[in-house]
Design an enzyme around this catalytic site. Structure first.
Site, mmCIF file in Angstrom:
data_model
loop_
_atom_site.group_PDB
_atom_site.id
_atom_site.type_symbol
_atom_site.label_atom_id
_atom_site.label_comp_id
_atom_site.label_asym_id
_atom_site.label_seq_id
_atom_site.Cartn_x
_atom_site.Cartn_y
_atom_site.Cartn_z
ATOM 1 N N SER A 366 0.874 -1.163 0.000
ATOM 2 C CA SER A 366 0.000 0.000 0.000
ATOM 3 C C SER A 366 0.911 1.212 0.000
ATOM 4 O O SER A 366 1.622 1.455 0.964
ATOM 5 C CB SER A 366 -0.881 -0.016 1.242
ATOM 6 O OG SER A 366 -1.546 1.205 1.350
ATOM 7 N N ARG A 367 0.887 1.970 -1.108
ATOM 8 C CA ARG A 367 1.907 3.022 -1.239
ATOM 9 C C ARG A 367 1.587 4.285 -0.468
ATOM 10 O O ARG A 367 2.470 5.065 -0.200
ATOM 11 C CB ARG A 367 2.134 3.351 -2.717
ATOM 12 C CG ARG A 367 2.785 2.209 -3.415
ATOM 13 C CD ARG A 367 3.218 2.519 -4.827
ATOM 14 N NE ARG A 367 3.421 1.256 -5.497
ATOM 15 C CZ ARG A 367 2.587 0.729 -6.370
ATOM 16 N NH1 ARG A 367 1.508 1.391 -6.729
ATOM 17 N NH2 ARG A 367 2.828 -0.444 -6.902
ATOM 18 N N VAL A 368 0.321 4.527 -0.146
ATOM 19 C CA VAL A 368 0.031 5.761 0.587
ATOM 20 C C VAL A 368 -0.682 5.513 1.918
ATOM 21 O O VAL A 368 -0.670 6.364 2.786
ATOM 22 C CB VAL A 368 -0.812 6.746 -0.248
ATOM 23 C CG1 VAL A 368 -0.034 7.284 -1.416
ATOM 24 C CG2 VAL A 368 -2.090 6.100 -0.722
#
Ligand code: ATP
Ligand code: MG
Length: 513
Positions: A366-368
């Site tokens: 999950s990048r953010v």
């Protein structure tokens, strides 16, 4: 004499009129159907038609301009093809396809044009929005800073999702992709999040089951379902996610949080491929049209968190993509992975071996979302991914040797406990506090001396015991979002008591290893 005079003036008039007559038919706004078939009409005329414009055919049939060529227009038809025949005239409407939006849609099942298909009467919508809208500009957005709770331990702890994020759910067929999305919708009850579930190319019977489940868990009251089933023509399947997003945007612009699920975009890509091959646009890689990336990027870019000046609403998107034999490097999966802010990869081997939800912590990211994760969850789960990675590495390693040293054995036992704790049944989303307690207890090592198959029993007993105590710490954690040392001690004491009673009752089953 007078007769002759009359005739002369009459011929003058006719001559005059003939001189004024221009030999030109106005084809700028009107066209004629040249051929029709497979939900596509080729039209002569409509010189001024724009891409995506709605075209009106006789008997209230509509189509959308998909191809603009020198001599003709290619139009995708939404209605029944039977009603349109060669030679029919059609005209521009000057509008793009619009769908009804608003609170009247809550709890309803609609098709790609926003028409009700649940047999519960018409929808009295007051507002309409175009199905295709430009995505918000950069300055109109703000960063993702609030968590969207899925109620699924493995996601909320390791791959957290924030409001306004786009997180892809990817995996082979029958690996629990839809289940994750539906559980997330069920978990939004009482959390003031509106949900839109867009079903593309699925069987109507599967959707009926989903609607039934949502109803049973009281989740239909805050959910809209947009359905373009496998039986619908390709244009309807192509349009469905755009219409669903417009429906979601209505609430986003009112400052509300919306969750949208696209189930699934692989079928959407296939519908678009069918459509454009019928329109005779030349195929590109894997026979998909050249702009297949663009159709998904302009769809997913519409999900974001708006800035406070625009009321701060958000659309969180959970697109689903089906892979073939776990190949995430195929064309459509790689495209959508690169558009989204992370992916939840569901591993079919894990699913078949009973590890459900089958989230592969190594390939999921999950990048953010971690910026938006609750601190309390971040603290208890910070080593989880590392420990699971260690476990998997040692597990592969241990297959070769029979004698394992103590350290390796410990990692293996602890890893197995963690994996078991992350198992979760369908339709049972947990509150933040329950997740925090379960993960804390598993991480503490206190469960390492319990047989793996008994872990869920122990966790259940612990849960009951916490709820039965006068000052329920679940409520405290859920409201204050804090889990202090005192609470930790309290939970461990409860767990120790439970462990001692189980041991006395059933010594053989427990503490065997
Ligand atoms: P498809 O590719 O057909 O769309 P899918 O990947 O969406 O499948 P689901 O339909 O969600 O998968 O789930 C497949 C089956 O697995 C269903 O029967 C569902 O009940 C079961 N299942 C999913 N998640 C769980 C879970 N956490 N625990 C137990 N069973 C589960
Ligand atoms: Mg599914």
């Amino acid at each position: 004499m007078s007769d002759n005079k009359n005739l002369n003036s009459l011929s003058e008039i006719i001559k005059d009129e003939l001189n004024k007559y221009e030999h030109k038919i106005d084809t700028s706004n009107v066209g004629q159907v040249v051929s029709v078939g497979d939900c596509i009409a080729t039209i002569y005329g409509l010189d001024n038609a724009m891409y995506g414009e709605l075209i009106e055919f006789p008997n209230e049939n509509f189509g959308m301009v998909m191809n603009i060529e020198e001599e003709s227009i290619g139009c995708a038809l939404f209605g029944s093809v039977i009603n349109i025949k060669e030679g029919d005239t059609c005209q521009r409407t000057g509008r793009v396809v619009s769908v009804p939006v608003g609170d009247a849609l809550l709890g309803r099942v609609v098709n790609s044009l926003g028409q009700p298909i649940d047999g519960r009467g018409e929808i009295k919508a007051t507002d309409y929005r175009p199905a295709e809208m430009p995505a918000p500009q950069i300055m109109d957005r703000q960063s993702v800073n609030e968590p969207l709770e899925t109620g699924i331990k493995a996601i909320d702890s390791m791959i957290p999702i924030g409001k306004g994020q786009r997180e892809l759910i990817i995996g082979d067929r029958q690996t629990g992709k839809t289940a994750l999305a539906i559980d997330t919708i069920i978990n939004q009850k009482g959390k003031d999040v509106i949900c839109v579930y867009c079903s593309i190319g699925q069987k109507n019977s599967s959707l009926a089951q989903i609607v039934d489940r949502l109803k049973r868990f009281d989740a239909l009251d805050y959910t809209v379902i947009v359905n373009a089933s496998a039986a619908e023509p390709a244009p309807m399947q192509y349009l469905a996610p755009y219409s669903a997003t417009s429906i979601a945007e209505y609430w986003e612009h009112q400052g509300k949080d919306v969750l949208i699920v696209y189930d699934d975009l692989s079928k959407h890509a296939v519908a678009y491929r069918t459509l454009l091959l019928l329109l005779r646009r030349s195929p590109g890689r894997e026979a998909y049209p050249g702009d297949i990336f663009y159709i998904h990027s302009r769809l997913l870019e519409r999900s974001c968190r708006l800035c406070d000046e625009l009321k701060g609403g958000s659309i969180t998107a959970l697109p689903i993509v089906e892979t073939q034999a776990g190949d995430i490097s195929a064309y459509i999966p790689t495209n959508i992975i690169s558009i989204t802010d992370g992916q939840l990869f569901l591993n079919s081997d894990m699913f078949n071996s009973g590890q459900r939800p089958a989230i592969d912590s190594g390939l999921s990211v999950s990048r953010v979302g971690s910026a938006a994760q609750y601190k309390v969850m971040k603290k208890v789960s910070k080593d989880l991914r590392m420990e699971l990675a260690n476990y998997h590495e040692m597990l592969d390693f241990s297959r070769f040797g029979s004698d394992l040293d103590k350290g390796t054995q410990k990692i293996l036992t602890h890893g197995a406990v963690l994996l078991e704790t992350l198992k979760q049944r369908q339709y049972m989303p947990l509150s933040l506090a329950q997740e925090v307690v379960d993960i804390y207890v598993a991480q503490s090592g206190e469960l390492d001396d319990i047989r793996v198959e008994k872990i869920h029993d122990v966790l259940k007993l612990l849960d009951n015991s916490i709820v039965s105590k006068p000052n329920n710490i679940y409520e405290k954690i859920n409201t204050t979002k804090e889990f202090n040392d005192e609470d930790k001690k309290f939970v461990i004491t409860l767990l120790k008591t439970i462990k001692s009673t189980i041991k006395d009752e059933n010594k053989k089953e427990i503490n065997e290893e």
